[in-house]
Motif scaffolding. Structure first.
Motif, PDB file in Angstrom:
ATOM      1  N   GLU A 135      46.786  36.272  46.722  1.00 44.81           N
ATOM      2  CA  GLU A 135      46.769  34.945  46.615  1.00 44.81           C
ATOM      3  C   GLU A 135      48.027  34.208  46.692  1.00 44.81           C
ATOM      4  N   ASN A 136      48.223  32.986  47.079  1.00 47.64           N
ATOM      5  CA  ASN A 136      49.656  32.552  47.451  1.00 47.64           C
ATOM      6  C   ASN A 136      50.372  32.514  46.104  1.00 47.64           C
ATOM      7  N   ASN A 137      49.977  32.526  45.196  1.00 48.45           N
ATOM      8  CA  ASN A 137      50.937  32.731  43.848  1.00 48.45           C
ATOM      9  C   ASN A 137      51.404  34.229  43.612  1.00 48.45           C
ATOM     10  N   GLY A 138      50.990  35.179  44.672  1.00 47.87           N
ATOM     11  CA  GLY A 138      51.168  36.575  44.454  1.00 47.87           C
ATOM     12  C   GLY A 138      50.247  37.444  43.813  1.00 47.87           C
ATOM     13  N   ASN A 139      49.314  36.981  42.999  1.00 51.69           N
ATOM     14  CA  ASN A 139      48.240  37.530  42.534  1.00 51.69           C
ATOM     15  C   ASN A 139      47.700  38.602  43.214  1.00 51.69           C
ATOM     16  N   ARG A 140      47.777  39.945  42.851  1.00 49.06           N
ATOM     17  CA  ARG A 140      47.194  40.946  43.822  1.00 49.06           C
ATOM     18  C   ARG A 140      45.348  40.948  43.691  1.00 49.06           C
ATOM     19  N   LEU A 141      44.768  41.198  44.814  1.00 47.17           N
ATOM     20  CA  LEU A 141      43.524  41.272  44.836  1.00 47.17           C
ATOM     21  C   LEU A 141      42.955  42.672  45.242  1.00 47.17           C
ATOM     22  N   LEU A 142      42.171  42.581  46.353  1.00 45.44           N
ATOM     23  CA  LEU A 142      41.950  44.008  46.750  1.00 45.44           C
ATOM     24  C   LEU A 142      43.039  45.011  47.410  1.00 45.44           C
TER      25      LEU A 142
END
Length: 358
Positions: free
Chosen positions: A107-114
């Protein structure tokens, strides 16, 4: 692609087996289609008789370089798809620390996803030696996947942009990383070397550790070799889950297909150089076992002279090339009194010259 379904995949809110199947059946076929367009492939093309090294050491460097470039292109194409689906607050990012994984969706806030680890294998490489040696403790079972891209140089599809050769993607495989690591570790731990001595084979906090004659050392040879991670029917199995069964099925298919794809490319390329005739199947025992053009044929099977002679006679061949899984070639030639062996254990690059001079 459905936007809402795609968001569920990006955020890893589906089960790992469903994520793997979606990536395999919907997402990466679209990425591969876009990669194989002229507008993408021309970035990697060879033009005006440019050559790549033929010696093994430098050829390995080229393959490593292509692996990085394919990884970058997958991310670039993926970042083009997101805004097409109206997804503006998520992007594909590169992991620059040279550790697992290669790509992360954030995400733009740096949160990791896949998170995706990318492995690239050239179809015709004699030793497809990519490794997946990340320890299971460093793998997130909910978000992490291994993507294997099978590629090779190809001269088709260049009507507008006049390249000589450009890399083409032939297949993309998707594995749930945690399940693949479970298969790998179950197989490796239960097949230790014969000379362990009084030691054990296992792991420390950093890497796999093996033992030879009671002396421990970092494992640097077989652990995590992508082609040797698992064997169908191996009796020591991890706990079965939907994700593990899906990964096992994809891996067994992967093992078979990567060898066959390389054989097909090599055989058809060399046949077109040797004979300017239509390429057809070689039939033996009512099965298609290889390819032929005119009186020259290629099969992927290790065989003795009597069988080679039967195949040659049945298909009216004067030359038959038999390849192993590592593409070592035995060349047979029909004579008036039977079949002769012209050469054995030859590298593919030497075969055309040997046949042309025979």
């Amino acid at each position: 692609m459905d936007r809402e379904e795609f968001i569920k995949i990006l955020y890893a809110t589906e089960t790992p087996d469903r994520i793997a199947k979606w990536l395999r059946e919907q997402y990466f076929p679209e990425i591969m289609k876009r990669y194989n367009l002229e507008s993408s492939r021309k970035r990697f093309g060879l033009y005006r008789n440019e050559q790549i090294p033929s010696n093994e050491r430098n050829l390995t460097d080229v393959r490593a370089r292509m692996g990085v470039l394919i990884e970058f292109e997958l991310a670039r194409l993926s970042n083009e798809i997101l805004p097409e689906l109206g997804i503006e607050d998520v992007f594909w990012s590169y992991v620059v620390a040279n550790r697992f994984p290669d790509l992360e969706i954030r995400e733009n806030n740096g949160n990791r996803l896949l998170r995706l680890e990318i492995k690239c294998l050239q179809c015709v490489a004699e030793e497809k030696s990519a490794h997946f040696d990340t320890l299971i403790k460093d793998i997130n079972p909910n978000t992490d996947f291994v993507i294997v891209c099978l590629w090779d140089w190809d001269n088709r599809g260049n009507d507008n942009c006049q390249w000589d050769l450009a890399p083409k993607l032939f297949k993309i495989y998707v594995f749930h990383a945690y399940s693949l690591a479970q298969l790998r570790d179950a197989y490796w731990l239960n097949k230790p070397p014969a000379n362990l001595g009084t030691g054990y084979q296992g792991f420390d906090v950093r890497y796999a550790v093996t033992c030879a004659d009671s002396v421990f050392s970092k494992e640097q040879g077989n652990y995590g070799k992508l082609k040797r991670i698992w064997k169908k029917g191996f009796k020591y199995r991890p706990v079965e889950t939907p994700a593990l069964l899906d990964t096992e099925a994809e891996y067994i298919k992967f093992q078979k297909e990567i060898i066959r794809e390389g054989f097909e490319i090599l055989a058809k390329k060399q046949l077109s150089e040797l004979r300017h005739e239509e390429i057809s199947y070689i039939v033996y025992g009512e099965q298609n076992i290889g390819y032929a053009a005119g009186d020259v044929g290629y099969v992927m099977e290790t065989m003795r002279k009597p069988k080679a002679e039967k195949i040659a006679l049945q298909n009216k061949l004067s030359i038959l090339v038999s390849m192993t899984e590592k593409y070592k070639c035995t060349i047979y030639k029909m004579q008036s009194d039977g079949i002769d062996e012209l050469a054995k254990n030859e590298k593919p690059k030497n075969v055309v010259d040997i046949i042309s001079q025979s």
